[in-house]
Design a protein around this motif. Structure first.
Motif, short mmCIF file in Angstrom:
data_model
loop_
_atom_site.label_atom_id
_atom_site.label_comp_id
_atom_site.label_asym_id
_atom_site.label_seq_id
_atom_site.Cartn_x
_atom_site.Cartn_y
_atom_site.Cartn_z
N LYS A 1 0.70 -1.19 -0.17
CA LYS A 1 0.01 -0.05 -0.01
C LYS A 1 0.88 1.37 -0.16
O LYS A 1 1.98 1.22 0.66
N SER A 2 0.21 2.24 -0.50
CA SER A 2 0.88 3.60 -0.58
C SER A 2 1.11 4.21 0.88
O SER A 2 0.32 3.99 1.72
N GLU A 3 2.14 5.31 0.99
CA GLU A 3 2.29 5.89 2.06
C GLU A 3 0.66 6.60 2.51
O GLU A 3 0.64 6.63 3.61
N GLU A 4 0.19 7.33 1.58
CA GLU A 4 -1.10 8.04 1.89
C GLU A 4 -2.12 7.12 2.52
O GLU A 4 -2.82 7.22 3.36
N ILE A 5 -2.19 5.73 1.89
CA ILE A 5 -3.14 4.71 2.49
C ILE A 5 -2.64 4.33 3.64
O ILE A 5 -3.58 4.13 4.61
N ILE B 1 -11.83 3.84 0.17
CA ILE B 1 -11.96 3.30 -1.06
C ILE B 1 -11.65 3.88 -2.25
O ILE B 1 -10.93 3.07 -3.12
N PHE B 2 -11.74 5.17 -2.30
CA PHE B 2 -11.26 5.91 -3.35
C PHE B 2 -9.63 5.94 -3.38
O PHE B 2 -9.09 5.70 -4.72
N LEU B 3 -9.03 5.99 -2.37
CA LEU B 3 -7.43 5.98 -2.48
C LEU B 3 -7.19 4.35 -3.05
O LEU B 3 -6.02 4.30 -3.69
N CYS B 4 -7.83 3.33 -2.50
CA CYS B 4 -7.39 1.94 -2.83
C CYS B 4 -7.71 1.91 -4.48
O CYS B 4 -6.81 1.21 -5.10
N HIS B 5 -8.78 2.35 -4.76
CA HIS B 5 -9.09 2.19 -6.32
C HIS B 5 -8.05 2.77 -6.94
O HIS B 5 -7.45 2.24 -7.95
N GLN B 6 -7.68 4.03 -6.63
CA GLN B 6 -6.53 4.79 -7.45
C GLN B 6 -5.18 4.28 -7.32
O GLN B 6 -4.60 3.82 -8.24
N GLU B 7 -4.96 3.57 -6.34
CA GLU B 7 -3.61 2.84 -6.14
C GLU B 7 -3.54 1.62 -6.96
O GLU B 7 -2.67 1.37 -7.50
N TYR B 8 -4.77 0.86 -6.82
CA TYR B 8 -4.72 -0.39 -7.51
C TYR B 8 -4.69 -0.10 -9.10
O TYR B 8 -4.13 -1.14 -9.60
N ASN B 9 -5.22 0.95 -9.45
CA ASN B 9 -5.11 1.20 -11.03
C ASN B 9 -3.97 1.25 -11.45
O ASN B 9 -3.64 0.87 -12.56
N GLN B 10 -3.04 1.73 -10.69
CA GLN B 10 -1.46 1.86 -10.80
C GLN B 10 -0.72 0.68 -10.77
O GLN B 10 0.14 0.47 -11.60
N LEU B 11 -0.97 -0.14 -9.85
CA LEU B 11 -0.40 -1.39 -9.63
C LEU B 11 -0.58 -2.27 -10.54
O LEU B 11 0.20 -2.89 -11.21
N MET B 12 -1.74 -2.12 -11.28
CA MET B 12 -2.24 -3.17 -12.40
C MET B 12 -1.16 -2.88 -13.63
O MET B 12 -1.34 -3.82 -14.48
N LYS B 13 -0.70 -1.84 -13.60
CA LYS B 13 0.26 -1.45 -14.91
C LYS B 13 1.74 -1.83 -14.52
O LYS B 13 2.70 -1.93 -15.54
N THR B 14 1.95 -2.57 -13.42
CA THR B 14 3.36 -3.10 -12.97
C THR B 14 3.65 -4.36 -13.21
O THR B 14 2.74 -5.18 -13.38
N PHE C 1 -7.73 -7.46 -5.55
CA PHE C 1 -8.12 -6.21 -5.27
C PHE C 1 -8.94 -6.23 -3.94
O PHE C 1 -8.34 -5.53 -2.97
N SER C 2 -9.60 -7.09 -3.68
CA SER C 2 -10.18 -7.21 -2.41
C SER C 2 -9.18 -7.62 -1.30
O SER C 2 -9.56 -7.01 -0.32
N GLY C 3 -8.27 -8.40 -1.50
CA GLY C 3 -7.27 -8.68 -0.74
C GLY C 3 -6.32 -7.61 -0.44
O GLY C 3 -5.90 -7.42 0.56
#
Length: 276
Positions: free
Chosen positions: A82-86, A194-207, A270-272
């Motif tokens: 998870k990101s520092e913000e989360i 939820i918004f922060l997790c959506h945003q972070e996961y969308n970026q993680l999917m590109k890695t 994502f739910s995990g």
């Protein structure tokens, strides 16, 4: 052009009955989006429902799910940091009663999504013979390409249940929860997480690490399929016989083989990821 799914509130007759059976077997308050795309093919939906309901209710299957959860939870936690913000958000609000209830619901969602991952990976394996029928399904390549271009974005599937959960949390009345003013503030903060997790996961999917983890999880699920107490059967000839009268049947085949297994695994990841 991709066909329209049949949403739960628009379902009629046997489709509605099968939707209810699947929801009950999953012990879910909503119907996962995947099945709304099978709904336009009622004979095939019923064929799958008759197999999935006994499997979902099987004690040995649920034991397999719990054992797999124990293996996957640390892999997801360590592989998708998870990101520092989360983490700052969690540090500030993790003791909120609403966040505790949300995490409890997430654990249930994670379990449901793991079951979906098993189901759709198993169906992909069951349909592998579809290439043999390529001459009969000459429209697959053309339809599949248009489906890939016009199909709903993957995040609609991945983020479906947490978005619904946020709505349901905000619809809970103050009287039902018996909360004070501070409780109201906590409830309003949940959509932010939820918004922060959506945003972070969308970026993680590109890695690359997300890809490696997803493929590894798919392999783990694939290796566990022989442990299913009841085999999921869907040979291409049965699929063909049950769907051929519908013009869009090649598109459903493409979704079942190409998209749904991957989406189901990503949805579970994502739910995990959202779990603390």
């Amino acid at each position: 052009m991709i066909f329209e799914p049949i949403n739960e509130d628009k379902a009629k007759d046997q489709v509605k009955i099968d939707y209810q059976k699947i929801k009950k077997a999953l012990e879910s308050s909503y119907l996962p989006l995947f099945f709304t795309y099978v709904g336009p093919f009622p004979e095939y939906l019923n064929y799958l429902t008759e197999q999935l309901v006994p499997l979902l209710q099987n004690y040995k299957f649920n034991m397999l799910i719990r054992e797999t959860e124990e293996k996957l939870s640390p892999l997801i936690r360590e592989g998708l940091m998870k990101s520092e913000e989360i983490n700052e958000w969690l540090e500030r609000y993790r003791h909120s009663p609403f966040f505790y209830n949300f995490q409890t619901d997430l654990s249930k969602i994670f379990s449901v999504n793991l079951k979906l991952a098993f189901i759709f990976v198993a169906l992909r394996e069951a349909l592998k013979g579809w290439a043999i029928a390529a001459k009969k399904l000459s429209a697959v390549n053309r339809s599949g390409q248009s489906s890939a271009n016009s199909f709903q974005k993957v995040k609609d599937f991945i983020q479906e249940d947490t978005s619904l959960l946020a709505v349901s949390q905000n619809q809970i009345s103050d009287a039902d929860r018996k909360i004070d003013q501070s409780g109201k503030i906590e409830k309003d903060l949940l959509p932010r997480y939820i918004f922060l997790c959506h945003q972070e996961y969308n970026q993680l999917m590109k890695t690359e690490r997300h890809l490696i983890l997803r493929v590894g999880i798919e392999k783990l699920i694939l290796s566990s399929l022989p442990l299913l107490p009841e085999k999921i059967v869907s040979p291409i000839n049965v699929f063909y016989n049950l769907t051929i009268k519908y013009e869009e049947f090649p598109e459903l085949l493409y979704l079942m083989y190409e998209h749904f297994p991957t989406y189901a695994v990503q949805k579970m990841m994502f739910s995990g990821f959202m779990k603390e």
